[in-house]
Design an enzyme around this catalytic site. Structure first.
Site, PDB file in Angstrom:
ATOM      1  CG  ASP A  87      -2.067   0.978   1.088  1.00 46.92           C
ATOM      2  OD1 ASP A  87      -2.444   1.288  -0.055  1.00 46.92           O
ATOM      3  OD2 ASP A  87      -2.570   1.443   2.124  1.00 46.92           O
ATOM      4  CG  HIS A  95      -0.620   2.088  -9.252  1.00 46.01           C
ATOM      5  ND1 HIS A  95      -0.761   1.730  -7.936  1.00 46.01           N
ATOM      6  CD2 HIS A  95      -1.738   2.784  -9.579  1.00 46.01           C
ATOM      7  CE1 HIS A  95      -1.926   2.192  -7.483  1.00 46.01           C
ATOM      8  NE2 HIS A  95      -2.532   2.840  -8.453  1.00 46.01           N
ATOM      9  CG  LEU A 119       9.783 -16.882  -4.086  1.00 46.69           C
ATOM     10  CD1 LEU A 119       9.645 -16.947  -2.571  1.00 46.69           C
ATOM     11  CD2 LEU A 119      10.228 -15.472  -4.499  1.00 46.69           C
TER      12      LEU A 119
HETATM   13  C1  IPE Z   1      -5.348  -2.807  -0.207  1.00 46.60           C
HETATM   14  O1  IPE Z   1      -5.064  -1.454  -0.314  1.00 46.60           O
HETATM   15  C2  IPE Z   1      -5.315  -3.455  -1.558  1.00 46.60           C
HETATM   16  C3  IPE Z   1      -4.007  -3.600  -2.194  1.00 46.60           C
HETATM   17  C4  IPE Z   1      -2.863  -3.180  -1.705  1.00 46.60           C
HETATM   18  C5  IPE Z   1      -4.006  -4.281  -3.461  1.00 46.60           C
HETATM   19  P1  IPE Z   1      -6.211  -0.356  -0.445  1.00 46.60           P
HETATM   20  O2  IPE Z   1      -5.512   0.953  -0.608  1.00 46.60           O
HETATM   21  O3  IPE Z   1      -7.172  -0.737  -1.507  1.00 46.60           O
HETATM   22  O4  IPE Z   1      -6.947  -0.458   0.959  1.00 46.60           O
HETATM   23  P2  IPE Z   1      -7.883   0.607   1.710  1.00 46.60           P
HETATM   24  O5  IPE Z   1      -8.881   1.090   0.711  1.00 46.60           O
HETATM   25  O6  IPE Z   1      -7.009   1.711   2.197  1.00 46.60           O
HETATM   26  O7  IPE Z   1      -8.485  -0.164   2.844  1.00 46.60           O
HETATM   27  C1  IPE Z   2      -1.738   0.150  -3.360  1.00 46.67           C
HETATM   28  O1  IPE Z   2      -1.466   1.518  -3.352  1.00 46.67           O
HETATM   29  C2  IPE Z   2      -1.888  -0.392  -4.760  1.00 46.67           C
HETATM   30  C3  IPE Z   2      -3.243  -0.851  -5.097  1.00 46.67           C
HETATM   31  C4  IPE Z   2      -4.263  -0.824  -4.298  1.00 46.67           C
HETATM   32  C5  IPE Z   2      -3.449  -1.373  -6.436  1.00 46.67           C
HETATM   33  P1  IPE Z   2      -2.644   2.583  -3.329  1.00 46.67           P
HETATM   34  O2  IPE Z   2      -3.024   2.897  -4.744  1.00 46.67           O
HETATM   35  O3  IPE Z   2      -3.752   2.125  -2.476  1.00 46.67           O
HETATM   36  O4  IPE Z   2      -1.904   3.826  -2.696  1.00 46.67           O
HETATM   37  P2  IPE Z   2      -2.515   4.847  -1.635  1.00 46.67           P
HETATM   38  O5  IPE Z   2      -2.966   4.037  -0.450  1.00 46.67           O
HETATM   39  O6  IPE Z   2      -3.652   5.563  -2.292  1.00 46.67           O
HETATM   40  O7  IPE Z   2      -1.355   5.761  -1.327  1.00 46.67           O
HETATM   41 MG    MG Z   3      -4.144   2.351  -0.516  1.00 51.85          MG
END
Ligand code: IPE
Ligand code: IPE
Ligand code: MG
Length: 244
Positions: A16, A33, A127
């Site tokens: 995240d 990303h 792995l």
């Molecule tokens: C969880 O992150 C999903 C992934 C990392 C793929 P999110 O950014 O979607 O989670 P929330 O919305 O903060 O709970």
């Molecule tokens: C996690 O990073 C990646 C996915 C959920 C695909 P985020 O896109 O949720 O990044 P933040 O949490 O908004 O910074």
């Molecule tokens: Mg996120």
């Protein structure tokens, strides 16, 4: 009792913080990303070097479809390109790739690449890399329940004899060691519908570091923290220390 394993056998990561990483640089979220892919490579390399046999990465949740079309589209393009670019090297390093989640909603070209990557690397054993795509912990438990109910309806299974181990055989990652270490980057301290059943006794580790900034040092810090935990599984500390 496996009280003090120093090295986890299975690490699961909620990757995240990509969006915030990009926004801090006044760039579109998709830039974050793309940058996150480098951290994926670093995590895979880290697990190979540390002889950690299983790594499960949360790449796209069952709830992430809610994001703006533009971001979902950019992520799908990124997954396609990553599959084209990364599989050769992962295969060369003996990585076995498995996608877990409900793959049906993805575009056919993406699904066929995912199946091709799984088939091509299925004989590897350095792995196991599980990539959770359109995965939700509640979906996983529900699909297991459906499979069990169907088996019972066919007369292949007696519901009265079903136990936890029998249920777990129908869940994703059933053939993997239990998740020892659950990591979430990006500062939030929640599970966000990632693995639910499978993390019942995982050690949880949260870091404020945003996913694109994760490197071997950051992962070493997580391992050091893990190595200091006492896993009691309901027993007392004295009991655990007596077993060693
Ligand atoms: C969880 O992150 C999903 C992934 C990392 C793929 P999110 O950014 O979607 O989670 P929330 O919305 O903060 O709970
Ligand atoms: C996690 O990073 C990646 C996915 C959920 C695909 P985020 O896109 O949720 O990044 P933040 O949490 O908004 O910074
Ligand atoms: Mg996120």
């Amino acid at each position: 009792m496996d009280a003090t394993p120093r090295i986890p056998r299975h690490i699961a990561i909620v990757m995240d913080g990509n969006g915030r990483w990009a926004q801090r640089r006044h760039r579109p979220r998709s830039f974050g990303h793309r940058q996150g892919q480098k951290a994926v490579r670093a995590a895979v390399e880290f697990c190979r070097r540390r002889s950690i046999p299983s790594l499960t990465l949360f790449a796209f949740s069952s709830e992430n479809w809610k994001r703006p079309d533009e971001e979902v589209g950019a992520l799908m393009q990124l997954f396609l390109r990553a599959l084209d670019r990364e599989v050769d090297e992962l295969h060369a390093h003996g990585v076995r790739i498995a996608f877990v989640g409900d793959l049906r909603p993805f575009a056919p070209e993406l699904v066929s690449r995912m199946h091709a990557a799984m088939a091509r690397t299925s004989g590897n054993s350095a792995l196991r890399l599980n990539i959770a795509m359109n995965y939700g912990g509640r979906w996983d438990i529900t699909q297991a329940a459906v499979a069990i109910a169907q088996a019972a309806a066919r007369g292949e299974l007696d519901p009265a004899t079903l136990d936890e181990a029998g249920f777990a055989r129908h869940l994703c990652l059933a053939d993997q060691p239990p998740v020892d270490l659950f990591i979430r980057t990006g500062g939030e301290t929640r599970i966000s519908n990632f693995l639910l059943w499978q993390i019942a006794y995982a050690e949880l580790y949260f870091t404020d570091t945003l996913w694109p900034d994760i490197d071997a040092n950051a992962l070493d810090a997580a391992l050091a923290d893990y190595a200091g935990r006492e896993r009691r599984y309901g027993a007392t500390s004295a009991q655990v220390r007596a077993v060693g």
